[in-house]
Design a protein around this motif. Structure first.
Motif, short mmCIF file in Angstrom:
data_model
loop_
_atom_site.label_atom_id
_atom_site.label_comp_id
_atom_site.label_asym_id
_atom_site.label_seq_id
_atom_site.Cartn_x
_atom_site.Cartn_y
_atom_site.Cartn_z
N ALA A 130 -15.46 -1.33 -4.69
CA ALA A 130 -14.25 -1.86 -5.30
C ALA A 130 -12.99 -1.16 -4.79
O ALA A 130 -11.95 -1.79 -4.61
CB ALA A 130 -14.34 -1.75 -6.82
N GLU A 131 -13.07 0.14 -4.54
CA GLU A 131 -11.89 0.88 -4.11
C GLU A 131 -11.45 0.45 -2.71
O GLU A 131 -10.26 0.28 -2.45
CB GLU A 131 -12.18 2.39 -4.12
CG GLU A 131 -11.03 3.27 -3.63
CD GLU A 131 -9.77 3.13 -4.50
OE1 GLU A 131 -8.71 3.61 -4.06
OE2 GLU A 131 -9.87 2.57 -5.60
N GLN A 132 -12.43 0.25 -1.82
CA GLN A 132 -12.10 -0.22 -0.49
C GLN A 132 -11.44 -1.60 -0.55
O GLN A 132 -10.44 -1.87 0.12
CB GLN A 132 -13.36 -0.28 0.37
CG GLN A 132 -13.09 -0.70 1.82
CD GLN A 132 -14.37 -0.81 2.62
OE1 GLN A 132 -14.84 -1.91 2.91
NE2 GLN A 132 -14.96 0.34 2.97
N LYS A 133 -12.01 -2.47 -1.39
CA LYS A 133 -11.44 -3.81 -1.54
C LYS A 133 -10.02 -3.74 -2.11
O LYS A 133 -9.13 -4.47 -1.68
CB LYS A 133 -12.34 -4.65 -2.47
CG LYS A 133 -11.85 -6.09 -2.62
CD LYS A 133 -12.83 -6.89 -3.48
CE LYS A 133 -12.33 -8.33 -3.63
NZ LYS A 133 -13.26 -9.13 -4.47
N ARG A 134 -9.80 -2.83 -3.04
CA ARG A 134 -8.47 -2.68 -3.63
C ARG A 134 -7.44 -2.25 -2.58
O ARG A 134 -6.33 -2.77 -2.54
CB ARG A 134 -8.51 -1.65 -4.77
CG ARG A 134 -7.20 -1.50 -5.54
CD ARG A 134 -7.25 -0.32 -6.50
NE ARG A 134 -7.23 0.94 -5.79
CZ ARG A 134 -6.10 1.53 -5.34
NH1 ARG A 134 -4.93 0.93 -5.51
NH2 ARG A 134 -6.17 2.69 -4.72
N LEU A 135 -7.83 -1.30 -1.74
CA LEU A 135 -6.92 -0.83 -0.69
C LEU A 135 -6.58 -1.95 0.29
O LEU A 135 -5.43 -2.11 0.69
CB LEU A 135 -7.55 0.35 0.05
CG LEU A 135 -7.67 1.66 -0.74
CD1 LEU A 135 -8.48 2.67 0.05
CD2 LEU A 135 -6.30 2.22 -1.08
N GLU A 190 -6.66 -5.18 -0.29
CA GLU A 190 -5.87 -6.22 -0.95
C GLU A 190 -4.40 -5.86 -1.02
O GLU A 190 -3.54 -6.74 -1.14
CB GLU A 190 -6.41 -6.50 -2.34
CG GLU A 190 -7.75 -7.23 -2.36
CD GLU A 190 -7.68 -8.57 -1.65
OE1 GLU A 190 -6.65 -9.27 -1.80
OE2 GLU A 190 -8.63 -8.91 -0.93
N LYS A 191 -4.08 -4.58 -0.96
CA LYS A 191 -2.69 -4.15 -1.01
C LYS A 191 -1.95 -4.39 0.30
O LYS A 191 -0.72 -4.34 0.35
CB LYS A 191 -2.60 -2.66 -1.38
CG LYS A 191 -2.85 -2.38 -2.86
CD LYS A 191 -2.72 -0.90 -3.15
CE LYS A 191 -2.74 -0.66 -4.66
NZ LYS A 191 -1.52 -1.14 -5.32
N MET A 241 0.84 -1.20 0.00
CA MET A 241 0.00 0.00 0.00
C MET A 241 0.87 1.24 0.00
O MET A 241 1.80 1.36 0.79
CB MET A 241 -0.89 0.00 1.25
CG MET A 241 -1.76 1.25 1.38
SD MET A 241 -2.77 1.26 2.89
CE MET A 241 -3.98 0.02 2.51
#
Length: 278
Positions: free
Chosen positions: A96-101, A103-104, A1
């Motif tokens: 999707a943005e929360q999930k992307r963060l 996942e990092k 992240m």
């Protein structure tokens, strides 16, 4: 992240809470479905966790990240007590943005001194009357930032000098073992003399002093957060006698083991009395 990315989750944070618990030998917890983001700091003992049926082993000195929506089952050490602390961060349902963060973020990293101290602060705030909820929310996001930054710091140290990183990792995983300078040098793949020079350059202490400082740090944690006797803590942290343990702790902290425990437990008792209106 990337740096600061965890702060992007802040508007979605509903609440943050921290806790501390010691499980007896052979303890279990679960099954459960994880509801929040949770950082679990394993200080002593051992943890085997199943996440969606996948088994993972967690070593003491490690912090792991648990994410919402996953099925979990916890199995603790069979032959000794297991102490861990946690930070739970409840989020508003995200896209999707929360999930992307999320996942990092990595699965696990070593517990940094900064994350340890931040957890201390959170537990202290919860023990002083009405908890400072907004402050706890900010500290929860800071904990995620520290968790993410630790992976970057590990990578930087490995790039700086892998021998130092390898020795520190071995010490942190087995600090109670009987270490010699030669054994440390073998773990780092260098000569004892070269290892001393490397540690003095990158850590500003000798390898042996790093070991004893780390043992005292872990002992302080056990004194503050477990009911283990002082002699048990001395043995678990690699001290040959209780006298050697007490002398080392006093030299590095200015306090005796009994004073450290008394000060910590007095603070906890005071916090409980305030919460109960006593």
């Amino acid at each position: 992240m990337e740096r600061g990315a965890a702060a992007a989750l802040f508007p979605a944070v509903r609440s943050v809470w921290a806790g501390s618990i010691v499980y007896p030998p052979g303890g279990r917890y679960g099954p459960r479905v994880q509801q929040d983001i949770q950082l679990v700091l394993l200080h002593t003992g051992m943890l085997n966790i199943q996440v969606d049926g996948e088994a993972r082993q967690v070593q003491p000195g490690t912090v792991i990240l648990l994410k919402p929506g996953h099925h979990e089952m916890f199995y603790f050490a069979e032959e000794q007590s297991t102490w861990h602390r946690w930070i739970s961060i409840e989020l508003e349902p995200g896209g999707a943005e929360q999930k992307r963060l999320l996942e990092k973020l990595p699965w696990n990293v070593p517990i940094s001194e900064e994350l340890n101290r931040l957890t201390d602060v959170m537990l202290s705030l919860q023990g002083e009357g009405e908890p400072a909820y907004e402050t706890l929310k900010a500290l929860g996001i800071s904990a995620l930032e520290l968790f993410a930054a630790e992976q970057q710091r590990i990578r930087a140290k490995l790039e700086a000098h892998p021998s130092v990183a390898a020795v520190k990792r071995e010490i942190q995983n087995s600090y109670a073992e009987s270490w010699t300078l030669r054994a440390m040098a073998e773990a780092g793949g260098v000569s004892p003399e070269h290892l001393v020079r490397l540690f003095q350059r990158y850590e500003q202490v000798t390898p042996m002093k790093f070991l004893w400082n780390y043992r005292v740090l872990k002992a302080q944690e056990m004194l503050a957060y477990t009911g283990l006797s002082i002699s048990e803590i001395a043995e678990r942290c690699g001290f040959q006698t209780s006298y050697h343990f007490a002398r080392s702790v006093k030299q590095r902290t200015g306090l005796t083991p009994s004073a450290i425990r008394a000060a910590s437990w007095e603070g906890k008792d005071s916090g409980r009395q305030q919460l109960n209106g006593e």
